[in-house]
Design an enzyme around this catalytic site. Structure first.
Site, PDB file in Angstrom:
ATOM      1  N   ALA A   1      -8.489   1.710  -2.404  1.00 57.98           N
ATOM      2  CA  ALA A   1      -9.365   2.829  -2.772  1.00 57.98           C
ATOM      3  C   ALA A   1      -9.617   2.909  -4.269  1.00 57.98           C
ATOM      4  O   ALA A   1     -10.501   3.624  -4.719  1.00 57.98           O
ATOM      5  CB  ALA A   1      -8.762   4.144  -2.293  1.00 57.98           C
ATOM      6  N   GLY A   2      -8.805   2.187  -5.054  1.00 57.39           N
ATOM      7  CA  GLY A   2      -8.981   2.205  -6.502  1.00 57.39           C
ATOM      8  C   GLY A   2      -8.383   3.428  -7.163  1.00 57.39           C
ATOM      9  O   GLY A   2      -8.855   3.853  -8.221  1.00 57.39           O
ATOM     10  N   ILE A   3      -7.317   3.984  -6.565  1.00 59.72           N
ATOM     11  CA  ILE A   3      -6.722   5.190  -7.147  1.00 59.72           C
ATOM     12  C   ILE A   3      -5.201   5.096  -7.291  1.00 59.72           C
ATOM     13  O   ILE A   3      -4.668   5.332  -8.364  1.00 59.72           O
ATOM     14  CB  ILE A   3      -7.111   6.462  -6.362  1.00 59.72           C
TER      15      ILE A   3
ATOM     16  N   ARG B   1      -2.487   2.461  -6.602  1.00 58.55           N
ATOM     17  CA  ARG B   1      -1.948   1.319  -7.344  1.00 58.55           C
ATOM     18  C   ARG B   1      -2.727   1.078  -8.628  1.00 58.55           C
ATOM     19  O   ARG B   1      -2.153   0.723  -9.662  1.00 58.55           O
ATOM     20  CB  ARG B   1      -1.955   0.074  -6.443  1.00 58.55           C
TER      21      ARG B   1
ATOM     22  N   GLN C   1      -1.021   8.097  -6.862  1.00 60.80           N
ATOM     23  CA  GLN C   1      -1.097   8.915  -5.652  1.00 60.80           C
ATOM     24  C   GLN C   1       0.211   9.555  -5.221  1.00 60.80           C
ATOM     25  O   GLN C   1       0.210  10.635  -4.639  1.00 60.80           O
ATOM     26  CB  GLN C   1      -1.610   8.052  -4.482  1.00 60.80           C
TER      27      GLN C   1
ATOM     28  N   ASP D   1       0.832  -1.198   0.000  1.00 63.69           N
ATOM     29  CA  ASP D   1       0.000   0.000   0.000  1.00 63.69           C
ATOM     30  C   ASP D   1       0.872   1.256   0.000  1.00 63.69           C
ATOM     31  O   ASP D   1       1.841   1.349   0.746  1.00 63.69           O
ATOM     32  CB  ASP D   1      -0.892  -0.007   1.247  1.00 63.69           C
TER      33      ASP D   1
ATOM     34  N   CYS E   1      -7.537  -1.680  -6.177  1.00 63.12           N
ATOM     35  CA  CYS E   1      -6.615  -1.871  -5.062  1.00 63.12           C
ATOM     36  C   CYS E   1      -7.482  -1.730  -3.813  1.00 63.12           C
ATOM     37  O   CYS E   1      -8.481  -2.435  -3.693  1.00 63.12           O
ATOM     38  CB  CYS E   1      -5.448  -0.888  -5.117  1.00 63.12           C
TER      39      CYS E   1
END
Length: 256
Positions: free
Chosen positions: A182-184, A186, A224, A128, A180
């Protein structure tokens, strides 16, 4: 760009799911970026997979990371295990391929007597907020997915009617679902690399910055961290190196 649940009578009259369509290279809605399913959203997740005729799910998170739940166990991990989520049944067929950095499982998704095969890919080497140990791992992982996706799509027909006009970008007939936690982060990193790899096949010059901007316009905060952006550069450098080596091999073969 948000994905809407279509048959809302199956989802408590709610069309919302934390998911967004993302374009690929010259392909509209090639991907669905989504939050890792929660226990309360898993039925909606499988409904989304069904309604979009998706046959590949890519998971880039672990269920637990640093003592926190990152994703619910939304698929049956054991052979012959069956789960029921709302109106959908998910069965593990027992066909599993395990590599050093990913696991591929073959599932059967059923709804109202109709069954579809769905492949679940779990990348196991991506922490993460971090990056994979090696760009080579992710590139090999993506190529495995792309090869299977092309094979699956070949006999399919578009679910959109009427067909897309010739002067417009075509819709993907079976978008790949990727998540992943949050879906942002990775998820966005994976997509930026996948899109630019397709771009590299057609052009010597690509624009990673613009690719990430476009992704962020469709899925907020995609990619991110600076480390994830730098990893995109490393992966594309490695891909370019592979392409150059392949071209040299072809040239030598043609000379023989």
């Amino acid at each position: 760009s948000r994905v809407k649940i279509r048959d809302t009578y199956l989802s408590d009259d709610n069309d919302y799911i934390n998911a967004s369509y993302a374009d690929g290279f010259n392909k509209r809605r090639a991907y669905i970026c989504t939050q890792g399913p929660l226990q309360s959203t898993t039925a909606h997740f499988w409904q989304m997979v069904w309604e979009n005729n998706s046959r590949i799910i890519v998971m880039t998170t672990r269920l637990m990371e640093r003592g926190k739940v990152k994703c619910h166990k939304y698929w049956p991990k054991k052979a012959e295990e069956v789960q029921y989520w709302g109106s959908f049944q998910v069965k593990n067929t027992g066909e599993t391929i395990t590599e050093d950095h990913f696991i591929r499982q073959k599932l059967e998704l059923s709804y109202e007597g109709v069954t579809r095969t769905v492949y679940h890919f779990k990348f196991t080497q991506w922490p993460d907020f971090g990056i994979p140990k090696s760009p080579k791992m992710l590139l090999d992982f993506q190529k495995s997915i792309e090869s299977l996706h092309a094979e699956i799509k070949a006999p399919m027909k578009s679910i959109y009617d009427p067909p897309t006009p010739p002067d417009e970008d075509a819709f993907e007939i079976s978008p790949i679902v990727i998540h992943c936690s949050a879906g942002i982060g990775r998820t966005g990193t994976y997509l930026a690399i996948a899109i630019c790899r397709e771009w590299l096949k057609r052009c010597a010059s690509i624009d990673l910055t613009e690719t990430v901007r476009r992704l962020r316009s469709q899925r907020a905060f995609a990619v991110q961290t600076p480390e994830q952006y730098q990893f995109c550069l490393l992966a594309l450098k490695e891909e370019l190196k592979r392409m150059n080596q392949s071209e040299k091999t072809v040239e030598k073969t043609n000379q023989c």
